[in-house]
Design a protein around this motif. Structure first.
Motif, PDB file in Angstrom:
ATOM      1  N   THR A 221      16.131  11.866 -57.841  1.00 39.21           N
ATOM      2  CA  THR A 221      16.023  10.401 -57.912  1.00 39.21           C
ATOM      3  C   THR A 221      16.839   9.777 -56.769  1.00 39.21           C
ATOM      4  OG1 THR A 221      17.827  10.478 -59.475  1.00 39.21           O
ATOM      5  CG2 THR A 221      15.615  10.268 -60.399  1.00 39.21           C
ATOM      6  N   PRO A 222      16.558   8.523 -56.403  1.00 39.79           N
ATOM      7  CA  PRO A 222      17.283   7.898 -55.294  1.00 39.79           C
ATOM      8  C   PRO A 222      18.799   7.926 -55.506  1.00 39.79           C
ATOM      9  CG  PRO A 222      15.386   6.573 -55.886  1.00 39.79           C
ATOM     10  CD  PRO A 222      15.489   7.649 -56.926  1.00 39.79           C
ATOM     11  N   GLY A 223      19.516   8.213 -54.439  1.00 38.78           N
ATOM     12  CA  GLY A 223      20.981   8.282 -54.498  1.00 38.78           C
ATOM     13  C   GLY A 223      21.590   7.277 -53.545  1.00 38.78           C
ATOM     14  N   HIS A 224      22.511   7.754 -52.690  1.00 42.09           N
ATOM     15  CA  HIS A 224      23.211   6.859 -51.766  1.00 42.09           C
ATOM     16  C   HIS A 224      22.217   5.999 -50.979  1.00 42.09           C
ATOM     17  CE1 HIS A 224      26.564   5.686 -49.152  1.00 42.09           C
ATOM     18  NE2 HIS A 224      25.645   5.681 -48.206  1.00 42.09           N
ATOM     19  N   GLY A 225      22.473   4.711 -50.927  1.00 36.06           N
ATOM     20  CA  GLY A 225      21.632   3.791 -50.167  1.00 36.06           C
ATOM     21  C   GLY A 225      20.247   3.596 -50.774  1.00 36.06           C
ATOM     22  N   GLY A 226      20.055   4.033 -52.021  1.00 31.47           N
ATOM     23  CA  GLY A 226      18.755   3.873 -52.683  1.00 31.47           C
ATOM     24  C   GLY A 226      17.703   4.828 -52.136  1.00 31.47           C
ATOM     25  N   GLU A 227      18.153   5.870 -51.378  1.00 29.44           N
ATOM     26  CA  GLU A 227      17.196   6.813 -50.781  1.00 29.44           C
ATOM     27  C   GLU A 227      17.263   8.178 -51.469  1.00 29.44           C
ATOM     28  OE1 GLU A 227      18.032   6.929 -46.578  1.00 29.44           O
ATOM     29  OE2 GLU A 227      16.974   5.021 -46.283  1.00 29.44           O
ATOM     30  N   ILE A 228      16.171   8.939 -51.356  1.00 31.12           N
ATOM     31  CA  ILE A 228      16.168  10.305 -51.892  1.00 31.12           C
ATOM     32  C   ILE A 228      16.933  11.170 -50.891  1.00 31.12           C
ATOM     33  CG2 ILE A 228      14.723  12.273 -52.547  1.00 31.12           C
ATOM     34  CD1 ILE A 228      12.607  10.168 -53.416  1.00 31.12           C
ATOM     35  N   GLN A 229      18.075  11.636 -51.314  1.00 29.34           N
ATOM     36  CA  GLN A 229      19.004  12.310 -50.400  1.00 29.34           C
ATOM     37  C   GLN A 229      18.829  13.830 -50.442  1.00 29.34           C
ATOM     38  OE1 GLN A 229      20.746  10.899 -48.169  1.00 29.34           O
ATOM     39  NE2 GLN A 229      20.818   8.753 -48.851  1.00 29.34           N
ATOM     40  N   LEU A 230      18.738  14.438 -49.266  1.00 28.89           N
ATOM     41  CA  LEU A 230      18.682  15.898 -49.183  1.00 28.89           C
ATOM     42  C   LEU A 230      19.946  16.501 -49.787  1.00 28.89           C
ATOM     43  CD1 LEU A 230      17.315  18.489 -48.181  1.00 28.89           C
ATOM     44  CD2 LEU A 230      18.335  18.092 -45.941  1.00 28.89           C
ATOM     45  N   THR A 231      21.093  15.873 -49.531  1.00 24.41           N
ATOM     46  CA  THR A 231      22.371  16.416 -50.028  1.00 24.41           C
ATOM     47  C   THR A 231      22.366  16.517 -51.559  1.00 24.41           C
ATOM     48  OG1 THR A 231      23.459  15.393 -48.144  1.00 24.41           O
ATOM     49  CG2 THR A 231      24.889  16.132 -49.925  1.00 24.41           C
ATOM     50  N   ASP A 232      21.774  15.527 -52.245  1.00 24.01           N
ATOM     51  CA  ASP A 232      21.726  15.566 -53.717  1.00 24.01           C
ATOM     52  C   ASP A 232      20.897  16.765 -54.186  1.00 24.01           C
ATOM     53  OD1 ASP A 232      23.200  13.266 -53.699  1.00 24.01           O
ATOM     54  OD2 ASP A 232      21.521  11.919 -54.156  1.00 24.01           O
ATOM     55  N   ALA A 233      19.784  17.017 -53.498  1.00 28.44           N
ATOM     56  CA  ALA A 233      18.941  18.167 -53.860  1.00 28.44           C
ATOM     57  C   ALA A 233      19.672  19.475 -53.559  1.00 28.44           C
ATOM     58  CB  ALA A 233      17.617  18.093 -53.103  1.00 28.44           C
ATOM     59  N   LEU A 234      20.419  19.499 -52.455  1.00 28.99           N
ATOM     60  CA  LEU A 234      21.178  20.705 -52.099  1.00 28.99           C
ATOM     61  C   LEU A 234      22.240  20.997 -53.158  1.00 28.99           C
ATOM     62  CD1 LEU A 234      21.665  20.154 -48.271  1.00 28.99           C
ATOM     63  CD2 LEU A 234      20.325  21.949 -49.341  1.00 28.99           C
ATOM     64  N   GLN A 235      22.876  19.933 -53.647  1.00 27.86           N
ATOM     65  CA  GLN A 235      23.896  20.095 -54.691  1.00 27.86           C
ATOM     66  C   GLN A 235      23.259  20.748 -55.926  1.00 27.86           C
ATOM     67  OE1 GLN A 235      27.005  19.815 -55.434  1.00 27.86           O
ATOM     68  NE2 GLN A 235      27.084  19.303 -57.611  1.00 27.86           N
ATOM     69  N   ALA A 236      22.036  20.324 -56.267  1.00 28.42           N
ATOM     70  CA  ALA A 236      21.336  20.923 -57.421  1.00 28.42           C
ATOM     71  C   ALA A 236      20.971  22.377 -57.121  1.00 28.42           C
ATOM     72  CB  ALA A 236      20.080  20.103 -57.742  1.00 28.42           C
TER      73      ALA A 236
END
Ligand code: G1P
Length: 290
Positions: A221-236
């Motif tokens: 789901t959208p993260g920092h700045g309301g964008e879908i962040q690669l970093t969030d997916a990498l964390q998962a």
């Protein structure tokens, strides 16, 4: 498994470079004698990758044209007997096979990478961000990462140390040092607010990713700045399987930033085979007069 494909997102608007990037993609801005994107493509080619996938958007066709064969230009240069120039221009179109995929909506870096899922398929792949240029004395940054991938066979993000003040401008990795330059990723966070992390390890724009990332990106789901962040997916992804952070050898330039771009021009000009010495002489005079 061998890494054969590289994904290069080039769909971004380039607002940091306006007005220069109003009618020209920022990736086409020149560093000495070639556009920024050519340095990225040359790094990929030098690292033995077979196919490049550009993630593009409207107004970016100049990038595709740059790497295409231009019959009219070729004919004209031959007629004028400018064979050296002709060879140089043809060389660009022969560098590597390129596939373009449109990012349908500007939903962020994670969404851009997700747009490549059908073309990448079920194999590990390299990602290079067009703003990040790396100058290295020995192996290209991507090749260094591919060498580590051969050993670990898991996802890798390139990192460099930044100051605490800079940390909030990057994806930050918290990890356990395994050996010089190699960390096991424990946690990642995109652009952490000042004072919320002790780590100074910032992600720069080079990644080797397992294809599992596509499923995760599809659900991110959208993260920092309301964008879908690669970093969030990498964390998962890092929660499911091992992930490594690699401190590459070389100097990274943020060519998407005006000052970073100027620094890159100076560094690349000083290394240029025919212009380097004269440019160094000129710079010395400029510095002496400051
Ligand atoms: C992107 C990534 C960020 C990374 C940075 C490196 O951010 O989201 O994690 O640290 O590239 O250049 P951007 O600079 O596109 O905002």
């Amino acid at each position: 498994m061998k890494v054969r494909k590289a994904v290069i997102p080039v769909a971004g608007l380039g607002t940091r470079f306006l007005p220069a990037s109003k009618a020209i993609p920022k990736e086409m801005l020149t560093i000495v004698d070639r556009p920024t994107i050519q340095y990225i493509v040359e790094e990929v080619v030098a690292s033995g990758i077979e196919v490049i996938i550009f993630i593009t958007s409207e107004g970016k066709s100049a990038i595709e044209n740059h790497f295409d064969y231009d019959f009219e230009l070729d004919t004209l240069l031959r007629q004028k007997n400018k064979l050296d120039l002709c060879e140089e221009v043809c060389h660009i179109s022969n560098l590597i096979d390129i596939i373009s995929v449109r990012q349908k909506k500007p939903l962020g870096l994670g969404h851009a990478i997700w747009s490549a899922r059908n073309v990448v398929g079920n194999e590990p792949f390299l990602v290079l961000l067009g703003d990040d240029l790396v100058l290295s004395d020995n192996l290209p940054c991507s090749q260094q990462m591919l060498n580590l991938f051969e050993e670990v066979q898991e996802s890798i993000v390139a990192i460099q140390q930044v100051t605490p003040e800079e940390a909030s401008q990057y994806g930050i990795v918290e990890g356990e040092k395994l050996r010089e330059g190699v960390y096991q990723v424990k946690r990642m966070v995109e652009k952490p607010p000042p004072g919320t992390t002790d780590s100074d390890l910032a992600i720069i724009g080079r990644y080797i990713l397992q294809p599992e990332i596509f499923d995760i990106l599809g659900k991110t789901t959208p993260g920092h700045g309301g964008e879908i962040q690669l970093t969030d997916a990498l964390q998962a992804l890092a929660k499911r399987r091992s992930m490594y952070a690699y401190q590459f050898e070389g100097t990274r330039f943020d060519a998407g930033d005006k000052l970073g771009y100027l620094k890159a021009i100076v560094a690349f000009a000083l290394r240029h085979p025919s212009l380097g010495d004269d440019f160094a002489g000129h710079l010395k005079k400029v510095c002496a007069s400051l």
